[in-house]
Design an enzyme around this catalytic site. Structure first.
Site, PDB file in Angstrom:
ATOM      1  N   CYS A  37      -3.550 -13.217  -3.983  1.00  0.00           N
ATOM      2  CA  CYS A  37      -3.265 -13.696  -2.625  1.00  0.00           C
ATOM      3  C   CYS A  37      -3.496 -15.195  -2.491  1.00  0.00           C
ATOM      4  O   CYS A  37      -3.558 -15.730  -1.385  1.00  0.00           O
ATOM      5  CB  CYS A  37      -4.111 -12.937  -1.600  1.00  0.00           C
ATOM      6  SG  CYS A  37      -5.897 -13.151  -1.810  1.00  0.00           S
ATOM      7  N   ASP A  55      -6.906  -5.676  -6.283  1.00  0.00           N
ATOM      8  CA  ASP A  55      -6.555  -6.461  -5.079  1.00  0.00           C
ATOM      9  C   ASP A  55      -7.689  -7.439  -4.777  1.00  0.00           C
ATOM     10  O   ASP A  55      -8.386  -7.314  -3.772  1.00  0.00           O
ATOM     11  CB  ASP A  55      -6.318  -5.512  -3.900  1.00  0.00           C
ATOM     12  CG  ASP A  55      -5.925  -6.253  -2.622  1.00  0.00           C
ATOM     13  OD1 ASP A  55      -5.458  -7.405  -2.723  1.00  0.00           O
ATOM     14  OD2 ASP A  55      -6.106  -5.683  -1.528  1.00  0.00           O
ATOM     15  N   ARG A  58       0.833  -1.202   0.000  1.00  0.00           N
ATOM     16  CA  ARG A  58       0.000   0.000   0.000  1.00  0.00           C
ATOM     17  C   ARG A  58       0.869   1.254   0.000  1.00  0.00           C
ATOM     18  O   ARG A  58       0.562   2.235  -0.683  1.00  0.00           O
ATOM     19  CB  ARG A  58      -0.927  -0.009   1.227  1.00  0.00           C
ATOM     20  CG  ARG A  58      -2.015  -1.055   1.148  1.00  0.00           C
ATOM     21  CD  ARG A  58      -3.034  -0.880   2.253  1.00  0.00           C
ATOM     22  NE  ARG A  58      -2.669  -1.543   3.494  1.00  0.00           N
ATOM     23  CZ  ARG A  58      -3.090  -2.755   3.856  1.00  0.00           C
ATOM     24  NH1 ARG A  58      -3.875  -3.455   3.056  1.00  0.00           N
ATOM     25  NH2 ARG A  58      -2.734  -3.278   5.009  1.00  0.00           N
ATOM     26  N   ASP A  90     -16.222  -2.217  -4.095  1.00  0.00           N
ATOM     27  CA  ASP A  90     -16.286  -3.538  -3.474  1.00  0.00           C
ATOM     28  C   ASP A  90     -17.729  -4.029  -3.517  1.00  0.00           C
ATOM     29  O   ASP A  90     -18.662  -3.217  -3.515  1.00  0.00           O
ATOM     30  CB  ASP A  90     -15.794  -3.497  -2.022  1.00  0.00           C
ATOM     31  CG  ASP A  90     -15.365  -4.869  -1.509  1.00  0.00           C
ATOM     32  OD1 ASP A  90     -14.160  -5.170  -1.562  1.00  0.00           O
ATOM     33  OD2 ASP A  90     -16.247  -5.635  -1.069  1.00  0.00           O
ATOM     34  N   PHE A 107     -11.887  -3.990  -5.570  1.00  0.00           N
ATOM     35  CA  PHE A 107     -11.899  -4.902  -4.427  1.00  0.00           C
ATOM     36  C   PHE A 107     -11.291  -4.185  -3.223  1.00  0.00           C
ATOM     37  O   PHE A 107     -10.422  -4.711  -2.530  1.00  0.00           O
ATOM     38  CB  PHE A 107     -11.133  -6.197  -4.723  1.00  0.00           C
ATOM     39  CG  PHE A 107     -11.507  -6.863  -6.022  1.00  0.00           C
ATOM     40  CD1 PHE A 107     -12.626  -7.667  -6.109  1.00  0.00           C
ATOM     41  CD2 PHE A 107     -10.742  -6.668  -7.158  1.00  0.00           C
ATOM     42  CE1 PHE A 107     -12.973  -8.295  -7.307  1.00  0.00           C
ATOM     43  CE2 PHE A 107     -11.073  -7.282  -8.359  1.00  0.00           C
ATOM     44  CZ  PHE A 107     -12.191  -8.099  -8.437  1.00  0.00           C
TER      45      PHE A 107
END
Length: 403
Positions: free
Chosen positions: A344, A304, A217, A255, A233
């Site tokens: 991730c 993300d 970030r 989101d 996201f």
């Protein structure tokens, strides 16, 4: 904790390749014999097929990961002193490598305490226990860790358990969440990279906040000054807020969760960024084509997403998902602008993720100039040979039109 008269587990000839190469797990099909009486969760002694001692770990016959190793030294006793050594090592490592105001203090196997995660949010600890053997030690671990922190002047006012992941079911355990000790306000304010957040440790995702992206970030900050930014996201707004606090002209965070968007909006207000950081609740896969059709362009696009796959079996669909959002994201970047994109999922390995991004760029005739490649923050250390500890892949690219 370790009991008298430990059972002895002997591996089949040719097995134990994972732990021999530095890993922490022994699978059910690698075991030849078990001698002695034990209960699931007990510490056992592990030997190779020829009797060579390989260390100690805890056993669970409900799990395909039959044994998780605690030590490679067969003479080490698993007791309070052992746990204190492990926890002190973990804390000392964080003090040298990260901002400890909010950080992951224990990262399971990578800290040689398999199956447990402990995050620190200011003066609150959040615990996630995913394996039976470590679950039986959980309260001792917390007690010792609080004592270690107290020696550095850190008073922990509350501990909350977020052991509500599905993987507990495969260990023969039930999902659980609740206070360990006294109840407290579970909305905790933290500061990360100069940004203030309210973290909901009770009902937020995972343990309440994604600490692993802390320095990723920060890495996008320098690109965002005077920029228009799209954060996809966004969850509770972390990338969007880092863009805003670093001087972005306009930020849109997206989101699909109304709860997450409500908290992101609250976090923007907390930082005095409500005038230029806005959030909307929409499906990213539906929004990106619409923004393209409207002719929208951004200086910086951030992707993300959650893990599109949590198993090897679903990797093909995951590749399609990553390719789709990346090609859509690239088409929304102004020529010479920047794309930050990540995965991730442990099963979406570096090579597959990199190849997927390259395919997306080729499909939309974009050239990519790599600015940075990063992984998870160093309070989530990657233990070589324990592949599951390496999961986050993060790229920053400049997106250039082919001419």
């Amino acid at each position: 904790m370790e009991k008298d008269n430990l059972s002895t587990v002997t591996l089949k000839k040719g097995e134990g390749r994972t732990i021999k190469s530095g890993g922490m797990w022994i699978y059910d099909n690698e075991i030849d014999t078990i001698k002695g009486h034990f209960k699931n969760g007990d510490i056992v002694r592990v030997c190779d097929f020829d009797g060579y001692p390989m260390g100690k770990g805890f056993i669970n016959q409900n799990s395909k990961i039959r044994i998780r190793m605690m030590t490679r030294n067969a003479d080490t006793v698993i007791n309070d002193d052992f746990l204190r050594l492990r926890l002190q090592d973990a804390w000392d490592y964080r003090k040298k490598t990260v901002d400890t105001g909010c950080c992951r203090i224990v990262f399971g196997e990578a800290d040689f305490l398999p199956g447990i995660v402990i995050d620190k949010f200011s003066d609150v600890l959040v615990v996630e226990s995913l394996a039976l053997g470590i679950d039986l030690m959980k309260e001792d671990i917390i007690r010792i860790l609080k004592d270690i922190l107290l020696k550095d002047g850190i008073i922990i006012r509350g501990v909350y358990e977020r052991s509500d992941a599905k993987v507990r079911l495969s260990e023969g355990m039930e999902k659980y969440k609740g206070f360990i000790g006294n109840e407290f306000d579970t909305n905790v304010e933290i500061i990360e990279n100069g940004v203030r957040y309210l973290v909901d440790v009770k009902d937020g995702q995972k343990t309440g906040f994604f600490l692993d992206q802390k320095y990723n970030r920060a890495a996008i900050g320098k690109l965002c000054k005077n920029a228009t930014v799209l954060d996809c996201f966004t969850h509770t707004g972390s990338f969007a807020l880092n863009a805003g606090i670093n001087g972005a002209a306009e930020v849109l965070g997206v989101d699909a969760s109304e709860t997450a968007i409500a908290r992101a909006t609250e976090n923007a207000e907390l930082n005095g960024l409500s005038d230029k950081v806005k959030f909307i609740c929409e499906d990213v896969f539906e929004l990106l084509p619409r923004l393209e059709s409207e002719g929208r362009k951004f200086d910086v696009v951030i992707l993300d997403p959650p893990a599109f796959t949590k198993s090897r079996n679903a990797i093909k669909n995951a590749i399609k998902g990553y390719r789709e959002i990346n090609l859509r994201g690239m088409k929304l970047v102004k020529p010479g602008g920047f794309l930050a994109t990540c995965s991730c999922s442990h099963f979406m390995d570096y090579e597959t993720f990199t190849k997927t991004i390259h395919q997306a760029a080729s499909n939309v005739h974009k050239r990519l100039r790599q600015v940075e490649y990063r992984t998870q923050a160093c309070d989530h250390p990657i233990l070589w040979a324990a592949d599951e500890s390496y999961y986050l892949k993060f790229y920053i690219f400049q997106v250039v039109d082919e001419k």
